[in-house]
Write an enzyme that holds these catalytic residues in place. Structure first.
Site, PDB file in Angstrom:
ATOM      1  CG  ASP A 142      37.105  17.076  -3.070  1.00 15.04           C
ATOM      2  OD1 ASP A 142      38.267  17.129  -3.510  1.00 15.04           O
ATOM      3  OD2 ASP A 142      36.132  17.572  -3.675  1.00 15.04           O
TER       4      ASP A 142
ATOM      5  CG  ASP B  37      39.303  20.166  -9.618  1.00  9.20           C
ATOM      6  OD1 ASP B  37      39.792  19.028  -9.671  1.00  9.20           O
ATOM      7  OD2 ASP B  37      38.393  20.475  -8.818  1.00  9.20           O
TER       8      ASP B  37
END
Length: 434
Positions: free
Chosen positions: A219, A158
């Site tokens: 997301d 990430d």
């Protein structure tokens, strides 16, 4: 555009270089914790659902015992909030000792003993998105080696708490560090999502050489609006994204939320169908211990999985966008087959959409149709009008094959690599579970 021209344009992606680590030649499939379980670390009051080794063992058991593994769902992926807040005395990441008392290596062995694979999460910033220790540039090599020592099979990197300069250095460095361990570790990088997902900030040619898959967009949430936003972004930018995808390098629109709380059955079929058309990784984020039979049937649909896992790895595209709210998506498949999805944006009632295969770019001939979600079959000529009834926010998905074999080599002419790649695929066995 004619089918032949579309196929030629899609085939150009065959020649793009991919990360040479030998894994994820088809989109990876499995289970991922984040959307459903987030950063629940309250194991005292919520022991069944907190981020702990017990949760991942439970999901591994379900994958191994409930028919998921045999269909290709083999990854069990840990996301954020798994680690201790401190590195160990040697500077290595370590699992939270209370929630993962056996450690990550033991968990990986548990997966491997059941024919499964373990994925883990990290972040190239100072901290993960959840506030746990990150992997800054000076920690990349030690963390890559730690994951290899633990026998991890996939790593998601990430980008919270990092800047563009650090990302430009860090994502390629981690790719090299993982490969240098000698262990084949699938590499998922979130780099494009932090740079807007599009050129010129995102270089997809470079990305395909360093990562196996990448998050391009935000997301996913457990809602139809979220699924639709992702679908819109991917297909509005399909001309940029399609050439980036192929065996070993995949655009990742994020998790399947089928089996959670936010989608109807029709919307669940829509997500499964559109993710299959996109050649997307299929990572479920749900509770496999309590999943409904309807959601299980959708996620275990053998033909939808077969389409997703097609060895050519060509990402599909939207070919029709009607004012009525009906859209049509198409993906070329091995053995001169293809997939069609008729999708309704409507919210009122089933819509009867009339067309024919000729209008959808198919060449002259007769085609065998298999309806993915009803198992019905029929034969259509390219000039024969037909009507599909598409439920609101739902889909009709077809696997289309031509009874007479057609030679498509001409559409793959180009470099020797493109030609030989197609000939290799022509002799492969398609993964169809009829």
């Amino acid at each position: 555009m004619h089918l032949a021209a579309l196929l030629f344009a899609s085939a150009l992606s065959v020649g793009t270089l991919a990360l040479d680590n030998g894994v994820m030649r088809t989109p990876p499939m499995g289970w991922l914790a984040w959307e459903r379980f987030r950063c629940d670390i309250n194991c005292e009051n919520d022991p069944k659902n907190c981020i702990s080794e017990n949760l991942f063992i439970d999901m591994a058991d379900r994958l191994a015992e409930d028919g998921w593994r045999e269909l290709g769902y083999v990854y069990v992926n840990i996301d954020d909030c798994w680690s201790s807040m401190e590195r160990d005395a040697k500077g290595r990441l370590q699992a939270d000792p209370k929630r993962f008392p056996g450690g990550i290596h033991k968990l990986a062995r548990y997966m491997h003993d059941r024919g499964l694979k373990l994925g883990i999460y990290g972040d190239m910033g100072t901290h993960t998105c959840g506030g746990y220790p990150g992997t800054t540039l000076d920690k990349i090599q030690i963390d890559a080696q730690t994951f290899a020592d633990w026998e991890v099979d996939m790593f998601k990197f990430d980008g919270c708490y990092s800047n563009a300069t650090e990302q430009e250095k860090g994502y390629p460095l981690m790719s090299k560090a993982l490969n240098a361990t000698g262990r084949p570790i699938g590499y998922s990088c979130s780099w494009p999502a932090y740079q807007g997902g599009l050129p010129p900030k995102v270089n997809y040619t470079l990305l395909g050489q360093i990562c196996n898959l990448w998050r391009n967009y935000g997301d996913i949430q457990d809602s139809w609006d979220s699924v639709l936003n992702i679908v819109d972004w991917f297909f509005e930018n399909q001309d940029v994204l399609i050439p980036a995808a192929g065996p070993g390098r995949w655009n990742d629109p994020d998790m399947l939320v089928v089996g959670d709380f936010g989608l109807s059955m029709d919307q669940s079929r829509s997500q499964m169908a559109l993710w299959a058309i996109m050649a997307a990784p299929l990572f479920m984020s749900n509770d496999l211990r309590t999943i409904s039979s309807g959601a299980r049937t959708i996620l275990q649909n053998k033909m939808a999985i077969s389409i997703n896992q097609d060895p050519m790895g060509i990402q599909g595209r939207r070919i029709v966008k009607e004012k009525t709210g009906i859209e049509v998506f198409w993906r070329p498949l091995l053995k001169n087959a293809s997939a069609l999805v008729f999708f309704s944006r409507r919210n009122d009632m089933p819509y009867r959409y009339q067309t024919n295969l000729g209008k959808l770019n198919y060449t002259f001939g007769s085609y065998k149709i298999f309806d993915v979600f009803t198992d019905k079959t029929m034969t259509l000529k390219d000039t024969t009008d037909f009507v599909v009834s598409v439920n609101p926010t739902g889909v009709v998905m077809w696997y289309v094959s031509a009874p007479a074999k057609r030679n498509l080599r001409q559409f793959y002419r180009g470099s020797e690599f493109q030609q030989s790649a197609y000939e290799d695929q022509e002799n492969a066995i398609p993964r169809v579970f009829l």
